[in-house]
Design a protein around this motif. Structure first.
Motif, PDB file in Angstrom:
ATOM      1  N   SER A  29       0.827  -1.207   0.000  1.00 17.29           N
ATOM      2  CA  SER A  29       0.000   0.000   0.000  1.00 17.29           C
ATOM      3  C   SER A  29       0.863   1.259   0.000  1.00 17.29           C
ATOM      4  N   THR A  33       1.226   4.073  -3.062  1.00 16.24           N
ATOM      5  CA  THR A  33       0.976   5.493  -2.798  1.00 16.24           C
ATOM      6  C   THR A  33       2.094   6.352  -3.382  1.00 16.24           C
ATOM      7  N   LEU A  69      -6.848  12.366  -5.794  1.00 15.51           N
ATOM      8  CA  LEU A  69      -7.348  11.038  -5.453  1.00 15.51           C
ATOM      9  C   LEU A  69      -8.851  11.054  -5.233  1.00 15.51           C
ATOM     10  N   GLU A  70      -9.323  12.074  -4.544  1.00 16.16           N
ATOM     11  CA  GLU A  70     -10.753  12.143  -4.224  1.00 16.16           C
ATOM     12  C   GLU A  70     -11.606  12.507  -5.432  1.00 16.16           C
ATOM     13  N   ARG A  73      -9.892  10.309  -9.118  1.00 18.73           N
ATOM     14  CA  ARG A  73      -9.837   8.847  -9.027  1.00 18.73           C
ATOM     15  C   ARG A  73     -11.026   8.267  -8.278  1.00 18.73           C
ATOM     16  N   ASN A  75     -11.590   8.174  -5.011  1.00 22.50           N
ATOM     17  CA  ASN A  75     -11.286   7.542  -3.728  1.00 22.50           C
ATOM     18  C   ASN A  75     -12.077   8.199  -2.602  1.00 22.50           C
ATOM     19  N   ARG A  78     -11.412   7.688   3.590  1.00 17.35           N
ATOM     20  CA  ARG A  78     -10.539   6.735   4.285  1.00 17.35           C
ATOM     21  C   ARG A  78      -9.322   6.387   3.426  1.00 17.35           C
ATOM     22  N   THR A  79      -9.539   6.227   2.132  1.00 15.93           N
ATOM     23  CA  THR A  79      -8.407   5.951   1.241  1.00 15.93           C
ATOM     24  C   THR A  79      -7.468   7.142   1.188  1.00 15.93           C
ATOM     25  N   ARG A  80      -8.037   8.332   1.126  1.00 12.91           N
ATOM     26  CA  ARG A  80      -7.221   9.558   1.131  1.00 12.91           C
ATOM     27  C   ARG A  80      -6.339   9.603   2.381  1.00 12.91           C
ATOM     28  N   ALA A  82      -5.393   7.099   4.238  1.00 15.80           N
ATOM     29  CA  ALA A  82      -4.395   6.023   4.194  1.00 15.80           C
ATOM     30  C   ALA A  82      -3.212   6.425   3.315  1.00 15.80           C
ATOM     31  N   ARG A  83      -3.484   7.106   2.197  1.00 11.00           N
ATOM     32  CA  ARG A  83      -2.401   7.577   1.327  1.00 11.00           C
ATOM     33  C   ARG A  83      -1.558   8.641   2.046  1.00 11.00           C
ATOM     34  N   THR A 116     -13.874  11.805   8.773  1.00 14.22           N
ATOM     35  CA  THR A 116     -14.710  10.874   8.012  1.00 14.22           C
ATOM     36  C   THR A 116     -16.052  10.691   8.711  1.00 14.22           C
TER      37      THR A 116
END
Length: 329
Positions: A29, A33, A69-70, A73, A75, A78-80, A82-83, A116
């Motif tokens: 992961s 990133t 990303l948001e 892509r 995302n 939560r993914t944002r 994590a990156r 979030t």
């Protein structure tokens, strides 16, 4: 080779493995990133990836990457976050070695994660589960494998990463049937199997041992199924199941939805939340509390316990004759 390239190589070849002992999934992961970040900066700054250094990892550029990303892509938050964690992990390790870039690095390290909102958990009801399990074609090997995989996942609630890593030595169908796995955070746990799952898996394993490889659920040549392959197979069977159970069309179902379904089934059976947390491999019960919010039956029971003695239990329903009801006021 510049300072950023040296830091990335040091982090992923030495620090992540020997000092942090990060799991393979975490390292993957973090690596992905940084690959996406460097590609984004290359396209944005018009600079070759090999020429990018810490002076390109500015607060403005990192913010632009996270927004990319948001918004581009697709995302989630939560993914944002994590990156961002992956970016900060490498920068935090590099900061003591490159004080000349401290101003740039500390600005990024000071980024707070984005807040979030926890969505309501989505799960399948019994009729939907039955339709999904009946969807795979039993006349071919792939269909029989998928049926066994889905049946076991709905009953055990294993994560998709745990399913992908299972071998045929991890399942035990004798006395005290169970399946052993190494889950998130390298926590090892044993999950009991019901008699129905044991019957399904016994039939499946009798055919599985005739094929190469050690993966419990394997591809045509014995190789382990990937995450994408599992989600693809699930989507295929969902399309089939929707024809007989139209309510599935309104739900966004992934492999993790089956994990939620297993948890909700345990909760509906009266199993304590702390036991469900152990079953799912949660580090504490805070993650499991979300299932209490999703169970309307628990909330209805709470309402029924607090009703006045002269009120009939259940959800309010208006009188069928509105004129008679108005007269009775």
């Amino acid at each position: 080779m510049n300072a950023l390239a040296i830091s990335l190589q040091t982090y992923f070849t030495t620090f992540a493995h020997t000092q942090r002992d990060l799991s393979a999934n975490t390292i993957t992961s973090y690596r992905d990133t940084w690959r996406m970040l460097l590609k984004y900066l290359t396209a944005t700054l018009k600079v070759p990836a090999d020429a990018l250094d810490f002076d390109a990892i500015t607060a403005t550029n990192v913010t632009g990457f996270l927004d990319h990303l948001e918004h581009e892509r697709g995302n989630g938050t939560r993914t944002r976050n994590a990156r961002l964690t992956a970016i900060r992990a490498v920068l935090g390790r590099a900061l003591p070695d490159y004080p000349e870039h401290a101003a740039t690095i500390t600005h990024v390290l000071a980024f707070p994660p984005k807040r979030t909102t926890r969505p309501v958990i989505e799960f399948l009801i019994p009729d939907q589960v039955d339709a999904l399990l009946a969807a795979p074609d039993p006349t071919n090997w792939t269909g029989r494998r998928d049926h066994a995989l889905l049946a076991m996942t709905v009953q055990t609630g294993l994560r998709i990463s745990e399913i992908c890593s299972l071998t045929h030595d991890d399942i035990h169908l004798g006395t005290g049937p169970h399946i052993a796995c190494t889950g998130k955070g390298r926590h090892q746990r044993i999950t009991p199997l019901t008699q129905a799952t044991v019957s399904t898996m016994t039939t499946y394993l009798a055919e599985r041992i005739t094929r190469p490889g050690t993966a419990l659920f394997c591809g045509p040549h014995g190789q382990p199924l990937s995450r994408d392959a599992l989600e693809h197979r699930l989507a295929k069977h969902l399309a089939t199941a929707t024809a007989t159970c139209p309510s599935l069309a309104a739900k966004h179902v992934t492999m993790h939805t089956l994990r939620h379904t297993a948890a909700m089934n345990l909760l509906a059976a009266g199993v304590d939340v702390s036991v469900i947390a152990l079953w799912l491999g949660h580090a504490d019960t805070h993650s499991t509390d979300a299932y209490l919010h999703a169970d309307l039956a628990i909330k209805q029971a709470a309402i029924d316990r607090t009703r006045p003695p002269d009120v009939k239990p259940g959800t309010y329903q208006p009188e069928p004759d509105i004129l008679a009801w108005l007269t009775s006021l």
